[in-house]
Scaffold this active site. Structure first.
Site, mmCIF file in Angstrom:
data_model
loop_
_atom_site.group_PDB
_atom_site.id
_atom_site.type_symbol
_atom_site.label_atom_id
_atom_site.label_comp_id
_atom_site.label_asym_id
_atom_site.label_seq_id
_atom_site.Cartn_x
_atom_site.Cartn_y
_atom_site.Cartn_z
ATOM 1 N N ASP A 77 13.635 39.724 -2.483
ATOM 2 C CA ASP A 77 13.727 38.822 -3.632
ATOM 3 C C ASP A 77 15.124 38.221 -3.722
ATOM 4 O OD1 ASP A 77 15.133 40.946 -4.990
ATOM 5 O OD2 ASP A 77 13.149 41.842 -5.266
ATOM 6 N N LYS B 36 11.684 36.288 -8.201
ATOM 7 C CA LYS B 36 12.071 37.168 -9.287
ATOM 8 C C LYS B 36 13.388 36.766 -9.886
ATOM 9 C CE LYS B 36 10.450 41.818 -9.379
ATOM 10 N NZ LYS B 36 11.061 43.109 -9.433
ATOM 11 N N MET C 15 21.835 42.816 -16.234
ATOM 12 C CA MET C 15 21.007 41.749 -16.800
ATOM 13 C C MET C 15 21.391 41.458 -18.258
ATOM 14 S SD MET C 15 17.320 42.801 -15.168
ATOM 15 C CE MET C 15 17.465 44.580 -15.253
#
Ligand code: SAH
Length: 456
Positions: A245, A267, A380
């Site tokens: 990814d 992703k 994140m």
């Protein structure tokens, strides 16, 4: 080619070592490992050597008669005239002789060896550069792992059986290639010999001698290819299909086997190219086609990587897999940004959280995060930066607490933006860091002024 490499059998035969110093003792040790009986001739001989049942210790000066009955000779005294005498006498009688560090007096030289018996790698620079030879050995050490010994022993154990059952030689070669590169080898290498044996027998029983494939769930680290593990690299060069990814850096994807099929499953945040469930099923389907599937993930597969979910599906379908840890973003990024995650003056603990927002809220245990003397690493977290800073202050963290955003850590495009809980949101608004970014909060961030070393 100045020398012919051969492997000489010395098991049970008498070899002579002249010289009882450290070098002579070491050489005698190598000969003993190869099963030789060793006559050591020297005025003084190491006690341990003397007491070895396979050693005939002759405490004396060297004489011609010591050559009687020997197959091979190593001279390792510190007296060149003695070494020369040994060499001349030996060559007159056609007995192979090696004089340590004196190529002129040698009829054979000793290679550097990598012992994964029964697999043996021997190499030499013909005396031109022992340092180069040693460096080569270091490289080989890394690509031929220690447990290859097990694999070689396994192959030896089943050699006859396979020969009887797969009688066509080209087919047998392919059979062994499959065994030594595939699921069976991986089982044996990871210590499950019984499992390897069961699969080998199953493969022998199958009409076409083909087994299911397997999946390697591999952590690729935070981006710098130098941070891959040896095991990751080995599997990357072996897999038939690569499923990766966007967190996996381009140079790393390019290190996978050249002719492997590469499948990008995306992703990016909110732009899932393939939903997780479909990735799980894709892995199952590819493995069932008999392929060796590399599932390559950024960082460590078990840290905010959903690696657990992927292998749960594999386990349920009975597909062989292995998980290779990688350097997680927190540790890679912290090192390259010069921010130790713990430090006696600043932090006794370190906590990793994900700041992924669900419905615009960040569901975190703020009281636990706001504790003093703790480093908080947020994966994140960029989109929720404002909330993050505000909540931490609300829960008691001083608004002067240092905080850093690291963009593209360990990569040539790495950027570090620092501030405090009070100032960073505005700074980030201006600087616009690009994903992926990692957020580090705590006193350790100030150490960067002294410790930063990576300046891309
Ligand atoms: N399994 C991964 C994390 C996956 S979650 C690991 O162990 O590292 C994805 C988040 O990881 C990104 O949003 C970012 O916060 C962080 N990340 C991964 N690689 C990074 C890098 N090179 N620099 C900064 N952050 C990174």
């Amino acid at each position: 080619m100045d020398f012919l490499p051969v492997f000489q059998k010395v098991k049970g035969r008498l070899c002579l070592v002249v010289g009882g110093g450290a070098v002579g003792t070491r050489k005698a040790g190598v000969l003993l490992e190869a099963g030789a009986k060793v006559r050591v001739v020297a005025p003084e001989i190491d006690d341990e050597l003397k007491s070895n049942a396979n050693v005939e210790a002759v405490v004396a000066r060297f004489e011609a008669k010591h050559l009687d009955g020997v197959t091979l000779i190593i001279a390792a005294t510190n007296d060149r005239s003695v070494n020369k005498q040994v060499s001349e006498l030996a060559q007159a009688r056609n007995i192979p002789v090696n004089v340590v560090d004196d190529p002129e007096l040698c009829s054979f030289i000793m290679p550097a060896i990598l012992d994964r018996s029964p697999l043996m790698v021997a190499f030499s620079s013909g005396g031109a550069s022992p340092v180069l030879t040693r460096m080569m050995r270091g490289k080989l050490e890394s690509i031929i792992p220690h447990n290859f010994k097990r694999l070689a022993q396994f192959a030896e154990r089943f050699r006859e059986l396979v020969k009887q059952r797969v009688t066509n030689p080209p087919k047998r070669r392919l059979f062994w290639e499959d065994v030594l590169e595939g699921v069976i080898a991986e089982k044996v290498l990871s210590g499950d010999e019984a499992g390897g044996e069961a699969l080998l027998r199953e493969m022998l029983d199958k009409e076409d001698n083909v087994l299911h494939g397997e999946v390697y769930l591999v952590g690729a680290g935070p981006g710098d290819p130098d941070l891959l593990t040896f095991r990751a690299l080995r599997l990357m060069q072996k897999a038939d299909v690569v499923v990766y990814d966007n967190l996996v850096s381009k140079p790393i994807v390019e290190m996978t086997r050249r002719d492997a099929e590469r499948i990008y499953v995306g992703k990016k945040r909110d732009d899932h190219t393939l939903p997780q469930e479909e990735i799980n099923l894709l892995l199952v389907r590819l493995a069932k086609e008999g392929k060796r599937v590399l599932r390559l993930k950024g960082g460590d597969p078990f840290i905010f990587g959903r690696g657990g979910e992927e292998i749960e599906t594999l386990a349920a379908e009975g597909i062989a897999f292995q998980v290779v840890p990688g350097i997680t973003a927190a540790s890679g990024v912290a090192s390259y940004a010069g921010i130790p995650l713990t430090h006696r003056d600043h932090a006794q603990s370190c906590i990793f959280v994900t700041g992924h927002l669900k419905d615009g809220t960040m569901n975190l245990d703020w009281d636990a995060l706001a504790r003093p003397k703790q480093t908080v690493v947020v994966y994140m977290g960029l989109r929720g930066l404002d909330t993050l800073c505000a909540e931490l202050v609300k829960h008691g963290m001083p608004d002067t607490t240092p905080i850093a955003i690291v963009q593209h850590g360990t990569q040539p495009t790495q950027r570090v933006i620092t501030g405090t809980l009070a100032t960073l949101p505005a700074i980030a608004e201006r600087e616009k860091p690009q994903a992926p970014t990692l957020i580090i909060i705590g006193g350790v961030v100030t150490l960067r002024e002294k410790l930063a070393w990576f300046h891309p």
